[in-house]
Design a protein around this motif. Structure first.
Motif, PDB file in Angstrom:
ATOM      1  N   GLU A   1       0.855  -1.184   0.000  1.00 38.71           N
ATOM      2  CA  GLU A   1       0.000   0.000   0.000  1.00 38.71           C
ATOM      3  C   GLU A   1       0.891   1.234   0.000  1.00 38.71           C
ATOM      4  N   TYR A   2       0.677   2.106  -0.977  1.00 37.17           N
ATOM      5  CA  TYR A   2       1.512   3.294  -1.059  1.00 37.17           C
ATOM      6  C   TYR A   2       0.743   4.452  -1.679  1.00 37.17           C
ATOM      7  N   VAL A   3       1.238   5.617  -1.463  1.00 37.42           N
ATOM      8  CA  VAL A   3       0.638   6.909  -1.800  1.00 37.42           C
ATOM      9  C   VAL A   3      -0.481   7.213  -0.802  1.00 37.42           C
ATOM     10  N   SER A   4      -1.693   6.656  -1.034  1.00 33.20           N
ATOM     11  CA  SER A   4      -2.821   6.808  -0.104  1.00 33.20           C
ATOM     12  C   SER A   4      -2.985   8.239   0.398  1.00 33.20           C
ATOM     13  N   ALA A   5      -2.798   9.207  -0.506  1.00 31.74           N
ATOM     14  CA  ALA A   5      -2.937  10.615  -0.135  1.00 31.74           C
ATOM     15  C   ALA A   5      -4.405  10.982   0.025  1.00 31.74           C
ATOM     16  N   ASN A   6      -4.691  11.921   0.921  1.00 28.04           N
ATOM     17  CA  ASN A   6      -6.055  12.420   1.048  1.00 28.04           C
ATOM     18  C   ASN A   6      -6.506  12.973  -0.306  1.00 28.04           C
ATOM     19  N   PRO A   7      -7.728  12.674  -0.731  1.00 24.87           N
ATOM     20  CA  PRO A   7      -8.186  13.112  -2.063  1.00 24.87           C
ATOM     21  C   PRO A   7      -8.659  14.561  -2.051  1.00 24.87           C
ATOM     22  N   THR A   8      -7.777  15.449  -1.615  1.00 23.38           N
ATOM     23  CA  THR A   8      -8.181  16.850  -1.457  1.00 23.38           C
ATOM     24  C   THR A   8      -7.388  17.799  -2.343  1.00 23.38           C
TER      25      THR A   8
ATOM     26  N   ASP B   1     -14.976  16.883   4.007  1.00 21.84           N
ATOM     27  CA  ASP B   1     -16.043  17.881   4.175  1.00 21.84           C
ATOM     28  C   ASP B   1     -15.523  19.262   3.782  1.00 21.84           C
ATOM     29  N   THR B   2     -14.283  19.542   4.174  1.00 19.90           N
ATOM     30  CA  THR B   2     -13.667  20.819   3.786  1.00 19.90           C
ATOM     31  C   THR B   2     -13.514  20.894   2.275  1.00 19.90           C
ATOM     32  N   LEU B   3     -13.170  19.775   1.652  1.00 22.57           N
ATOM     33  CA  LEU B   3     -13.071  19.735   0.189  1.00 22.57           C
ATOM     34  C   LEU B   3     -14.420  20.076  -0.438  1.00 22.57           C
ATOM     35  N   ALA B   4     -15.505  19.496   0.087  1.00 25.89           N
ATOM     36  CA  ALA B   4     -16.834  19.745  -0.450  1.00 25.89           C
ATOM     37  C   ALA B   4     -17.204  21.225  -0.320  1.00 25.89           C
ATOM     38  N   ARG B   5     -16.876  21.818   0.822  1.00 22.76           N
ATOM     39  CA  ARG B   5     -17.186  23.247   1.024  1.00 22.76           C
ATOM     40  C   ARG B   5     -16.349  24.118   0.082  1.00 22.76           C
TER      41      ARG B   5
ATOM     42  N   LEU C   1     -23.925  18.953   0.947  1.00 24.49           N
ATOM     43  CA  LEU C   1     -22.600  18.546   1.436  1.00 24.49           C
ATOM     44  C   LEU C   1     -22.224  17.131   0.991  1.00 24.49           C
ATOM     45  N   LEU C   2     -23.094  16.154   1.240  1.00 24.29           N
ATOM     46  CA  LEU C   2     -22.760  14.773   0.866  1.00 24.29           C
ATOM     47  C   LEU C   2     -22.634  14.621  -0.644  1.00 24.29           C
ATOM     48  N   LEU C   3     -23.528  15.267  -1.386  1.00 22.03           N
ATOM     49  CA  LEU C   3     -23.495  15.193  -2.846  1.00 22.03           C
ATOM     50  C   LEU C   3     -22.208  15.796  -3.394  1.00 22.03           C
ATOM     51  N   PHE C   4     -21.861  16.990  -2.944  1.00 21.59           N
ATOM     52  CA  PHE C   4     -20.660  17.662  -3.429  1.00 21.59           C
ATOM     53  C   PHE C   4     -19.400  16.932  -2.978  1.00 21.59           C
ATOM     54  N   ARG C   5     -19.480  16.341  -1.790  1.00 19.98           N
ATOM     55  CA  ARG C   5     -18.313  15.587  -1.303  1.00 19.98           C
ATOM     56  C   ARG C   5     -18.020  14.412  -2.227  1.00 19.98           C
ATOM     57  N   GLY C   6     -19.061  13.653  -2.568  1.00 13.68           N
ATOM     58  CA  GLY C   6     -18.862  12.513  -3.463  1.00 13.68           C
ATOM     59  C   GLY C   6     -18.361  12.925  -4.831  1.00 13.68           C
TER      60      GLY C   6
ATOM     61  N   ALA D   1     -16.754  15.743  -5.615  1.00 18.65           N
ATOM     62  CA  ALA D   1     -15.408  16.323  -5.517  1.00 18.65           C
ATOM     63  C   ALA D   1     -14.362  15.239  -5.315  1.00 18.65           C
ATOM     64  N   VAL D   2     -14.640  14.260  -4.455  1.00 25.86           N
ATOM     65  CA  VAL D   2     -13.684  13.164  -4.223  1.00 25.86           C
ATOM     66  C   VAL D   2     -13.467  12.376  -5.519  1.00 25.86           C
ATOM     67  N   ALA D   3     -14.551  12.079  -6.237  1.00 26.05           N
ATOM     68  CA  ALA D   3     -14.407  11.331  -7.492  1.00 26.05           C
ATOM     69  C   ALA D   3     -13.553  12.100  -8.492  1.00 26.05           C
ATOM     70  N   ALA D   4     -13.797  13.427  -8.586  1.00 26.37           N
ATOM     71  CA  ALA D   4     -13.009  14.242  -9.518  1.00 26.37           C
ATOM     72  C   ALA D   4     -11.551  14.307  -9.097  1.00 26.37           C
ATOM     73  N   MET D   5     -11.310  14.424  -7.787  1.00 25.69           N
ATOM     74  CA  MET D   5      -9.924  14.491  -7.323  1.00 25.69           C
ATOM     75  C   MET D   5      -9.210  13.156  -7.531  1.00 25.69           C
ATOM     76  N   MET D   6      -9.926  12.042  -7.351  1.00 27.86           N
ATOM     77  CA  MET D   6      -9.293  10.747  -7.580  1.00 27.86           C
ATOM     78  C   MET D   6      -8.955  10.557  -9.055  1.00 27.86           C
ATOM     79  N   ASP D   7      -9.784  11.092  -9.943  1.00 30.05           N
ATOM     80  CA  ASP D   7      -9.436  11.053 -11.374  1.00 30.05           C
ATOM     81  C   ASP D   7      -8.146  11.838 -11.610  1.00 30.05           C
ATOM     82  N   GLN D   8      -8.037  13.003 -10.950  1.00 28.64           N
ATOM     83  CA  GLN D   8      -6.832  13.815 -11.094  1.00 28.64           C
ATOM     84  C   GLN D   8      -5.619  13.109 -10.509  1.00 28.64           C
TER      85      GLN D   8
END
Length: 582
Positions: free
Chosen positions: A131-138, A180-184, A235-240, A242-249
């Motif tokens: 397991e490596y990288v595992s960076a926060n998706p923010t 949550d901060t990412l979503a905001r 919040l929950l909608l934007f979080r999902g 935003a996380v999906a978009a950041m994981m693509d990045q």
């Protein structure tokens, strides 16, 4: 795997056969472990070609002294026609000189095995999860992630090359307050995309411009539906989203480094599936979690609002930690450790060994997570080897001065910035030129210098030189000759001996979980190649292609071709391309 046995493996087998013969003669007791018997190059090449510590390791269980046992071993080894001499050194080490044909055969083995030269079955049947990288998706991948990403990927490649079944895993930390901060922050950019002047990004939000495209996508999808809506509605909608978009990045950033993971595990999904509850129940059933009160913070007076609170605590002191650790917070949410414990429990279900690559700032949590894995394994009656590799941060410089930050990211240099400027191969090799737990500098100017002091260039140049001489030879009608190795001199023989160490370097590096050893070895091999090449500058008779001596030239060309093969194999483990021109 081919059934061709490389030189060190072949002579390790011969020594093992001698030890079996000594067991049959009752010189050695039956069943004594030979796991620590090594066959390696002697520290001083003048002492011979190979050395073994067999007598030193086995003398005690044989109830004799090492030199006496060495005499018995040497007596057998001297009967082997491939061994020219076997001598005892010091307290009982055995030095061997091999018949020249053994080295000529190894050169042929490199040619026969090609890209498989150095592969091992050492790890056969062992499933390893790295397991490596595992960076926060923010945010985008930045320099703080780069070194661990390269070390983890090279280690996974190395273990696979050594015969292990490897799973490359990324743990997505998508369940904490940071998302949550990412979503905001994404909601701010969404409002901006709708034409609102959002002014300065408030403190605590993510300020980078990388969120602007996400805000635009949200605006295109939802219009102004959520512009003035209460947070609870989006919040929950934007979080999902935003996380999906950041994981693509993040996947795209890692792809620039040549990194692709096999598995992406979500912390949010882990918690939704009730895995932490399952882990807690299992641990309670094995008396490894209990309800207790944490001690007050040590070393200073506790905060005025500190109160003793009963929490579920994991018995990490049982496994060497300095105190028991909470798996839940006072508000009932899982601690990072509690969720991480469940995650490792999940990984252990489908692996025989676990390896985590962490930043050095996580050093304080190593004991407790190792304790947790040890507890889980013990409870199931098995052993799960678990290794945590700590990676120090890298200081970014530009000609000795601190490198400027990226505008796109807000306050850091991204992996994309680095790769776009100096290239994937330079970044990857550079990250492996020091041990991961040692501090290192990455100077954008020095890593592209064309000098011996730049290991990336030095190794790449060695391979490019070999390709250059092969092109020249083809133009002059000179072909590599595989059957003329007898014409090679002592200088060439020394090069073969160094190349022959590659398979054992692979196994040693895999055993130690240290891919940087391969980079160190390649630098040494490149130096030997350059040294051999440069002898022709002073003496035309020592050039690889010698006028009017086609047979000798063909033999040397064949040697150069095989050194190039070893360099390619080593670079492939590191995830670096072997360039043909510089």
């Amino acid at each position: 795997m081919s059934d061709i046995q490389t030189l060190y493996a072949a002579f390790a087998a011969r020594i093992d056969a001698v030890l079996s013969a000594l067991e049959a003669e009752a010189v050695l007791p039956a069943g004594v472990s030979r796991a620590n018997v090594a066959v390696e190059p002697p520290r001083d090449p003048s002492h011979g070609d190979l050395a073994t510590n067999a007598a030193m390791v086995l003398a005690k269980p044989a109830a004799t002294n090492p030199r006496a046992l060495a005499e018995k071993i040497v007596e057998h080894l001297r009967r082997d026609p491939a061994i020219v001499s076997a001598e005892i050194a010091g307290p009982g080490f055995i030095n061997l000189r091999l018949d020249r044909k053994a080295w000529e055969d190894e050169l042929a083995a490199i040619a026969s095995l090609g890209s498989d030269y150095g592969r091992s079955v050492m790890g056969e049947g062992t499933r390893v999860n790295v397991e490596y990288v595992s960076a926060n998706p923010t945010g985008p991948m930045h320099m703080g992630h780069c070194r661990g990403a390269v070390v983890g990927d090279a280690l996974a490649n190395l273990l696979e090359y050594a015969g292990h079944a490897v799973t490359k895993e990324y743990y997505v930390n998508d369940a904490g307050s940071q998302v949550d901060t990412l979503a905001r922050s994404a909601h701010l950019r969404y409002r901006e995309a709708l034409g609102e002047d959002i002014g300065e990004i408030p403190a605590g939000m993510y300020p980078g411009e990388y969120l602007k495209p996400i805000g635009k996508l949200l605006a295109e999808e939802f219009g102004d539906t959520y512009r003035d809506a209460p947070e609870s509605e989006w919040l929950l909608l934007f979080r999902g989203k935003a996380v999906a978009a950041m994981m693509d990045q993040i996947r795209a950033d890692l792809a620039m480094l040549g990194i692709q993971h096999d598995v992406f595990s979500s912390e949010a999904e882990l918690q939704a599936a009730g895995k932490p509850e399952e882990a807690e129940a299992w641990l309670r059933a094995h008396d490894l979690v209990y309800d207790g009160v944490l001690e007050a913070p040590k070393g200073k007076a506790p905060p005025e609002d500190w109160e003793p609170v009963e929490l579920p605590l994991f018995r990490s002191t049982k496994f060497g930690d300095d105190q028991d650790r909470p798996i839940k917070k006072s508000d009932g949410k899982w601690t990072y450790f509690g969720a991480d414990l469940a995650y490792h429990m999940q990984k252990a279900e489908s692996a025989d060994a676990l390896i985590d690559i962490w930043g050095a700032d996580h050093a304080g949590t190593v004991k407790r997570i190792k304790a947790a894995v040890a507890a889980l394994a013990e409870g199931e009656g098995k052993v799960i080897p678990f290794d945590v590799k700590l990676v120090q941060m890298v200081q970014l410089l530009r000609d000795g001065e601190p490198a400027k930050m990226s505008k796109r990211s807000g306050n850091f240099v991204t992996i994309a910035d680095m790769v776009e400027e100096v290239g994937k191969d330079v970044v990857r090799f550079s990250m492996l030129t020091r041990k991961p737990d040692a501090q290192m500098d990455f100077d954008f100017v020095k890593v592209v210098e064309t000098s011996k002091d730049n290991p990336v260039f030095y190794v790449q140049y060695a391979h490019a030189r070999i390709c250059s001489i092969l092109r020249r030879a083809a133009g002059e009608g000179v072909e590599p000759l595989s059957d003329q190795a007898a014409l090679l001199g002592e200088d060439e023989l020394a090069l073969i001996k160094l190349a022959a160490q590659f398979p054992r370097e692979v196994e040693a590096a895999a055993r130690a979980r240290e891919p940087h050893r391969i980079a160190f070895y390649l630098y040494e091999l490149a130096g030997a190649l350059h040294g051999w090449w440069n002898m022709g500058n002073d003496d035309p008779e020592k050039r690889i292609i010698v006028a009017q001596k086609l047979t000798l030239s063909g033999a040397r060309l064949f040697l150069a071709l095989q050194i190039g093969q070893v360099i390619r194999n080593g670079l492939a483990i590191l995830g670096v391309e072997a360039v043909e021109e510089l």
